[in-house]
Scaffold this active site. Structure first.
Site, PDB file in Angstrom:
ATOM      1  N   ASP A  66       0.849  -1.191   0.000  1.00  0.00           N
ATOM      2  CA  ASP A  66       0.000   0.000   0.000  1.00  0.00           C
ATOM      3  C   ASP A  66       0.897   1.257   0.000  1.00  0.00           C
ATOM      4  OD1 ASP A  66      -3.080   0.676   0.412  1.00  0.00           O
ATOM      5  OD2 ASP A  66      -1.993   1.970   1.797  1.00  0.00           O
ATOM      6  N   ASP A  94      -7.725  -8.133  -5.035  1.00  0.00           N
ATOM      7  CA  ASP A  94      -7.413  -6.780  -4.576  1.00  0.00           C
ATOM      8  C   ASP A  94      -8.095  -5.764  -5.491  1.00  0.00           C
ATOM      9  OD1 ASP A  94      -6.304  -4.501  -3.464  1.00  0.00           O
ATOM     10  OD2 ASP A  94      -4.444  -4.693  -4.612  1.00  0.00           O
ATOM     11  N   HIS A 126      -7.122  -6.786  -0.584  1.00  0.00           N
ATOM     12  CA  HIS A 126      -6.008  -5.835  -0.510  1.00  0.00           C
ATOM     13  C   HIS A 126      -5.094  -6.157   0.668  1.00  0.00           C
ATOM     14  CE1 HIS A 126      -3.783  -2.257  -1.360  1.00  0.00           C
ATOM     15  NE2 HIS A 126      -4.084  -1.689  -0.202  1.00  0.00           N
TER      16      HIS A 126
END
Length: 311
Positions: free
Chosen positions: A124, A259, A289
């Site tokens: 991320d 994701d 995710h």
């Protein structure tokens, strides 16, 4: 800059979360100091594996991988980004920018800890911050593992559109996050996971935020998202890619098939970074995710196998 602080005992007793943790003071950028919370466990003389998280997570996300890497003889380091987890939290949205996050992590990892031969494990926002750090000082980095993230790129030599309008689901989410009277990062877990988060897991993600004011760093991240072509990260990212396109040390991508945030983030990495050639890139089945939460065993095995650790 007014700095908020989570109580030191907020993360005590969380299941599987390492107890070898400490605080390191770094410059805030305005003449003050910030305390950064760092998991630092394993063999202190071994090469470091540095885990960088994103939003709405903190170092707790990496607990299974940290424990496995440390048990295998590595030094495992996982900071909480400033504004997140147990690290100090500047109190205003305007206190946060991508450049400041990079400055803060550079100060911690390079200036204070003076790490070398780093294996970065990035996810991320940790991917954007970490890849920018690699581009700044590539000689410190031995290899990278990149998961469900990427480094946004735009050709800055092309002119911007005459009209730039924020629209679509992301713009709506950003507007909601900016205006919502209450912001609770832990409530986003169902959006970033495929499996249903347990009450214990939700409580763990909530632990660093006993007061609503402490969630400002998470809220601020939502406003830094990259899609608009005038996002201020693009010029520096453009220059970073010039370095990454020459980075020939090993680079592995571990992504997940469900994701919704960065499903194709692996494509420019494998296409543009020389070190990604001929690596066993993996797309794990059945993960969202937060694949570290949905598929902890599969993720850990893929990581350890690549590091050369028998599993």
């Amino acid at each position: 800059m007014r700095i908020l602080r989570t109580p030191d005992d907020a993360a005590d007793g969380l299941a599987d979360y390492p107890i070898k943790r400490r605080y390191i003071s770094i410059p805030s950028g305005d003449g003050q100091e910030l305390r950064v919370h760092v998991v630092d466990t394993g063999d202190s003389d071994a090469s470091p594996v540095v885990f960088l998280h994103g939003n709405p997570s903190w170092s707790f996300l990496w607990r299974h991988q940290i424990n496995a890497v440390a048990a295998a003889g590595w030094r495992a380091i996982a900071p909480d980004l400033v504004g997140m987890g147990m690290s100090d939290k500047p109190s205003e949205m305007a206190d946060y920018s991508l450049d400041r996050h990079i400055d803060w992590m550079r100060s911690l990892l390079f200036d204070h800890l003076d790490l070398a031969d780093i294996t970065f494990v990035l996810h991320d926002w940790g991917g954007i911050i970490g890849m920018r750090l690699v581009a700044e000082q590539p000689d410190r980095v031995g290899r990278m593992v990149i998961s469900n993230t990427g480094l946004p790129w735009r050709n800055i030599n092309e002119p911007l559109p005459e009209v730039i309008e924020a629209s679509g689901p992301l713009a709506e989410f950003q507007a909601f996050a900016a205006a919502a009277p209450v912001w609770e990062p832990w409530t986003l877990l169902p959006m970033v996971m495929v499996t249903e988060p347990t009450s214990d897991l939700v409580s763990a993600y909530r632990a660093p935020y006993p007061d609503q004011g402490l969630t400002v760093g998470s809220r601020a991240f939502t406003q830094l998202l990259p899609p608009p072509p005038d996002n201020p990260m693009y010029p520096a990212n453009y220059e970073a890619w010039k370095v990454l396109e020459r980075f020939d040390r090993p680079v592995l991508t571990i992504f997940s098939d469900l994701d919704a945030v960065a499903p194709d983030g692996w494509k420019p990495i494998t296409a543009r970074i020389p070190g990604a050639a001929d690596q066993p890139h993996t797309i794990l089945k059945g993960g969202g995710h937060f694949l570290q939460e949905d598929l902890p065993d599969q993720y850990t095995q893929a990581l350890l196998t690549w590091l050369g650790v028998p599993t």
